[in-house]
Design a protein around this motif. Sequence first.
Motif, PDB file in Angstrom:
ATOM      1  N   ASP A   1      -1.344   7.693 -15.174  1.00 23.24           N
ATOM      2  CA  ASP A   1      -2.022   7.476 -15.242  1.00 23.24           C
ATOM      3  C   ASP A   1      -3.675   6.805 -14.581  1.00 23.24           C
ATOM      4  O   ASP A   1      -4.510   6.238 -14.255  1.00 23.24           O
ATOM      5  CB  ASP A   1      -3.299   7.740 -16.952  1.00 23.24           C
ATOM      6  CG  ASP A   1      -2.689   9.027 -17.664  1.00 23.24           C
ATOM      7  OD1 ASP A   1      -3.342  10.203 -17.493  1.00 23.24           O
ATOM      8  OD2 ASP A   1      -1.963   8.669 -18.471  1.00 23.24           O
ATOM      9  N   ALA A   2      -2.477   5.744 -14.214  1.00 16.73           N
ATOM     10  CA  ALA A   2      -2.647   4.267 -13.451  1.00 16.73           C
ATOM     11  C   ALA A   2      -1.958   3.709 -13.430  1.00 16.73           C
ATOM     12  O   ALA A   2      -0.570   3.817 -13.868  1.00 16.73           O
ATOM     13  CB  ALA A   2      -3.045   3.142 -14.574  1.00 16.73           C
ATOM     14  N   VAL A   3      -1.445   3.139 -11.610  1.00 13.10           N
ATOM     15  CA  VAL A   3      -0.768   2.342 -11.277  1.00 13.10           C
ATOM     16  C   VAL A   3      -0.989   0.592 -10.854  1.00 13.10           C
ATOM     17  O   VAL A   3      -1.695   0.637 -10.937  1.00 13.10           O
ATOM     18  CB  VAL A   3      -0.098   2.860 -10.091  1.00 13.10           C
ATOM     19  CG1 VAL A   3       0.495   4.291 -10.703  1.00 13.10           C
ATOM     20  CG2 VAL A   3      -1.358   3.163  -8.914  1.00 13.10           C
ATOM     21  N   ILE A   4      -0.100   0.151 -10.847  1.00 13.72           N
ATOM     22  CA  ILE A   4      -0.698  -1.290 -10.492  1.00 13.72           C
ATOM     23  C   ILE A   4       0.950  -2.057  -9.595  1.00 13.72           C
ATOM     24  O   ILE A   4       1.921  -1.726  -9.945  1.00 13.72           O
ATOM     25  CB  ILE A   4      -0.040  -2.121 -12.108  1.00 13.72           C
ATOM     26  CG1 ILE A   4      -1.103  -1.367 -13.501  1.00 13.72           C
ATOM     27  CG2 ILE A   4      -0.157  -3.463 -12.516  1.00 13.72           C
ATOM     28  CD1 ILE A   4      -0.560  -2.507 -14.158  1.00 13.72           C
ATOM     29  N   ASP A   5       0.555  -2.244  -8.642  1.00 12.92           N
ATOM     30  CA  ASP A   5       0.698  -2.565  -7.967  1.00 12.92           C
ATOM     31  C   ASP A   5       1.297  -4.344  -7.796  1.00 12.92           C
ATOM     32  O   ASP A   5       0.193  -4.876  -7.123  1.00 12.92           O
ATOM     33  CB  ASP A   5       0.646  -2.876  -6.873  1.00 12.92           C
ATOM     34  CG  ASP A   5       0.984  -3.708  -5.005  1.00 12.92           C
ATOM     35  OD1 ASP A   5       2.153  -4.029  -5.325  1.00 12.92           O
ATOM     36  OD2 ASP A   5       0.567  -3.550  -3.610  1.00 12.92           O
ATOM     37  N   SER A   6       2.044  -4.938  -8.557  1.00 16.26           N
ATOM     38  CA  SER A   6       2.502  -6.318  -7.949  1.00 16.26           C
ATOM     39  C   SER A   6       3.151  -6.823  -7.634  1.00 16.26           C
ATOM     40  O   SER A   6       3.953  -8.044  -7.548  1.00 16.26           O
ATOM     41  CB  SER A   6       3.331  -6.759 -10.295  1.00 16.26           C
ATOM     42  OG  SER A   6       2.024  -6.342 -11.011  1.00 16.26           O
ATOM     43  N   VAL A   7       3.233  -5.952  -6.455  1.00 15.77           N
ATOM     44  CA  VAL A   7       4.818  -6.810  -5.417  1.00 15.77           C
ATOM     45  C   VAL A   7       3.644  -7.914  -4.140  1.00 15.77           C
ATOM     46  O   VAL A   7       4.238  -8.425  -3.587  1.00 15.77           O
ATOM     47  CB  VAL A   7       5.389  -5.193  -4.929  1.00 15.77           C
ATOM     48  CG1 VAL A   7       5.794  -5.902  -3.940  1.00 15.77           C
ATOM     49  CG2 VAL A   7       6.347  -4.835  -6.072  1.00 15.77           C
ATOM     50  N   GLY A   8       2.333  -6.101  -3.724  1.00 13.32           N
ATOM     51  CA  GLY A   8       2.181  -7.702  -2.705  1.00 13.32           C
ATOM     52  C   GLY A   8       2.526  -7.049  -1.527  1.00 13.32           C
ATOM     53  O   GLY A   8       3.524  -6.514  -1.207  1.00 13.32           O
ATOM     54  N   LEU A   9       2.645  -8.171   0.106  1.00 13.12           N
ATOM     55  CA  LEU A   9       2.174  -8.348   0.590  1.00 13.12           C
ATOM     56  C   LEU A   9       3.893  -8.089   1.320  1.00 13.12           C
ATOM     57  O   LEU A   9       4.150  -7.661   2.922  1.00 13.12           O
ATOM     58  CB  LEU A   9       1.246  -9.276   1.861  1.00 13.12           C
ATOM     59  CG  LEU A   9       1.827 -10.575   1.184  1.00 13.12           C
ATOM     60  CD1 LEU A   9       3.004 -10.959   2.649  1.00 13.12           C
ATOM     61  CD2 LEU A   9       0.909 -11.215   1.507  1.00 13.12           C
ATOM     62  N   GLU A  10       4.920  -8.440   0.603  1.00 15.59           N
ATOM     63  CA  GLU A  10       6.059  -8.344   0.624  1.00 15.59           C
ATOM     64  C   GLU A  10       7.403  -7.356  -0.092  1.00 15.59           C
ATOM     65  O   GLU A  10       8.084  -7.618  -0.683  1.00 15.59           O
ATOM     66  CB  GLU A  10       6.873  -9.569   0.230  1.00 15.59           C
ATOM     67  CG  GLU A  10       6.194 -10.793   1.556  1.00 15.59           C
ATOM     68  CD  GLU A  10       7.040 -11.791   1.791  1.00 15.59           C
ATOM     69  OE1 GLU A  10       8.388 -12.443   2.116  1.00 15.59           O
ATOM     70  OE2 GLU A  10       6.480 -12.799   0.985  1.00 15.59           O
ATOM     71  N   SER A  11       6.788  -5.929   0.076  1.00 20.21           N
ATOM     72  CA  SER A  11       7.507  -4.677  -0.220  1.00 20.21           C
ATOM     73  C   SER A  11       9.481  -5.439   0.021  1.00 20.21           C
ATOM     74  O   SER A  11       9.479  -5.349   1.846  1.00 20.21           O
ATOM     75  CB  SER A  11       7.016  -3.657  -0.044  1.00 20.21           C
ATOM     76  OG  SER A  11       5.856  -3.774  -0.466  1.00 20.21           O
ATOM     77  N   HIS A  12       9.932  -5.040  -0.299  1.00 17.08           N
ATOM     78  CA  HIS A  12      10.874  -5.428  -0.232  1.00 17.08           C
ATOM     79  C   HIS A  12      11.957  -3.396  -0.044  1.00 17.08           C
ATOM     80  O   HIS A  12      11.320  -2.612  -0.664  1.00 17.08           O
ATOM     81  CB  HIS A  12      12.588  -5.603  -1.207  1.00 17.08           C
ATOM     82  CG  HIS A  12      12.139  -7.132  -1.428  1.00 17.08           C
ATOM     83  ND1 HIS A  12      12.499  -7.177  -0.115  1.00 17.08           N
ATOM     84  CD2 HIS A  12      11.424  -7.479  -2.621  1.00 17.08           C
ATOM     85  CE1 HIS A  12      12.598  -8.710  -1.027  1.00 17.08           C
ATOM     86  NE2 HIS A  12      11.554  -9.072  -1.850  1.00 17.08           N
ATOM     87  N   GLY A  13      13.232  -2.950   0.203  1.00 19.83           N
ATOM     88  CA  GLY A  13      13.473  -1.835  -0.100  1.00 19.83           C
ATOM     89  C   GLY A  13      13.760  -1.109   1.535  1.00 19.83           C
ATOM     90  O   GLY A  13      12.780  -1.648   2.193  1.00 19.83           O
ATOM     91  N   MET A  14      15.433  -0.127   1.979  1.00 18.88           N
ATOM     92  CA  MET A  14      15.197   0.142   3.188  1.00 18.88           C
ATOM     93  C   MET A  14      14.910   1.389   3.290  1.00 18.88           C
ATOM     94  O   MET A  14      15.212   2.122   3.562  1.00 18.88           O
ATOM     95  CB  MET A  14      16.886   0.361   3.411  1.00 18.88           C
ATOM     96  CG  MET A  14      17.615  -1.126   3.607  1.00 18.88           C
ATOM     97  SD  MET A  14      17.450  -1.973   5.012  1.00 18.88           S
ATOM     98  CE  MET A  14      17.972  -1.059   6.559  1.00 18.88           C
ATOM     99  N   PHE A  15      13.826   1.465   2.998  1.00 18.57           N
ATOM    100  CA  PHE A  15      12.570   2.807   3.615  1.00 18.57           C
ATOM    101  C   PHE A  15      11.712   2.481   5.050  1.00 18.57           C
ATOM    102  O   PHE A  15      11.274   1.777   5.141  1.00 18.57           O
ATOM    103  CB  PHE A  15      11.415   2.556   2.529  1.00 18.57           C
ATOM    104  CG  PHE A  15      11.599   2.224   1.582  1.00 18.57           C
ATOM    105  CD1 PHE A  15      12.376   3.444   1.177  1.00 18.57           C
ATOM    106  CD2 PHE A  15      11.975   1.432   0.557  1.00 18.57           C
ATOM    107  CE1 PHE A  15      13.121   2.689  -0.583  1.00 18.57           C
ATOM    108  CE2 PHE A  15      12.257   1.474  -1.005  1.00 18.57           C
ATOM    109  CZ  PHE A  15      12.883   2.523  -1.428  1.00 18.57           C
ATOM    110  N   VAL A  16      11.476   4.095   5.671  1.00 18.63           N
ATOM    111  CA  VAL A  16      11.194   3.923   7.216  1.00 18.63           C
ATOM    112  C   VAL A  16      10.272   2.657   6.993  1.00 18.63           C
ATOM    113  O   VAL A  16      10.057   2.243   8.021  1.00 18.63           O
ATOM    114  CB  VAL A  16      10.898   4.793   8.047  1.00 18.63           C
ATOM    115  CG1 VAL A  16      10.152   5.343   9.037  1.00 18.63           C
ATOM    116  CG2 VAL A  16      12.481   6.268   7.466  1.00 18.63           C
TER     117      VAL A  16
END
Length: 396
Positions: A256-271
């Motif tokens: 129902d709701a999503v919260i992005d607490s990561v910000g401008l330095e996301s991690h992970g080996m995604f394209v």
Amino acid sequence: MRALTWHGKHDVRVDTVPDPEIINPRDAIIKITSTAICGSDLHLYDGYIPTMKAGDILGHEFMGEVVETGPKSTLKKGQRVVVPFVIACGSCYHCSKQQYSGCDNGNPADNQDIAQELWGQVGSALFGYSHMTGGYPGGQAEYVRVPFSDVGPIVIPDGIEDEKVLFLSDILPTGWMAAENADIEDGDIVAVWGCGPVGLFAIQSALLMGAHRVIAIDHFPHRLALAKGLGAEVLNFEETDIYDALMTMTGGIGPDAVIDSVGLESHGMFVDNIVDQIKASTFLGTDRPHALRQAIVACRKGGRVSVPGVYGGLIDKFPFGSIMEKGLTLKTGQTHVQRYLPGLLSAIMEDKIDTTFMISDRMALENAPEGYRKFHDEQNSCTKVVLKPDWERAAS
């Protein structure tokens, strides 16, 4: 006095600098008793925020004792106060609406062109966070000057230890506002990206606001364990396809709701994240918003997107079509800290909110460079670093 100063990417030092002085009638000088390293400080440490200058004093999460006041300050010597990271005048158009992070009067005129060009309008000043947000010395120091001290600081009653209230300066109200911006209703399923300090407080706040389920997303086992301890279900993005998992957990509807607490330095080996990293390293881009993209795509139709994570510049490959076609509501912004302080302080005193569980490291201010390194490099085990300026004196 001694203070932590910025000298470039991954180069912070404890230097001897001039003591702060009263400049304006509403100023106060605070002797710092506790200060903390924030996840947002790591954006400075990594060199992602422009307009930093060598020798700038860092730190925007701090509290201490009032030792000097200007003639128009409402504080009194000897009071213990927590200071919001947002510097706000209390009387401009935005402050009158309790939109303190939009204050028109805190950011010095000679720095406003930078923010105006980047963001279109100038936000409030912030302690220790670059010259486009005012260039004010921060609180990772022995003393700090607090402008508009009649508006910002909240007085702490005797008998409450620093660590229970220190995070009123930033991350607790930031997590609370993140949950508030998600417009949580009873029975909602809320997904939170990032189990750092703000994400953990957003989880705690969402549950207090009536969320039926909270799903926490990260890849550090210890942080996921902390989230689980708060009552969240957890997903490790290195082991799980997050979109598919969320669809399964919500019966194909989405959170129902999503919260992005990561910000401008996301991690992970995604394209998309790899492309973002290449662009950032070659000065063709700034922010890495993989978590935000993922949150928007996963959110249910008619849902809400809340973004407390810090973004500083421009992002591409942004799924705005998903926002429009699904009719999503997006809310974000620097935290209006002053608005939330009285209620959150009461909740702490009534033992409704615990703020101490995430503290992993306590260090002397002199060891702050090691604190930054550890918080940056050991994020699984190092969840929050609290610095104590007085420890050096006690040891000597």
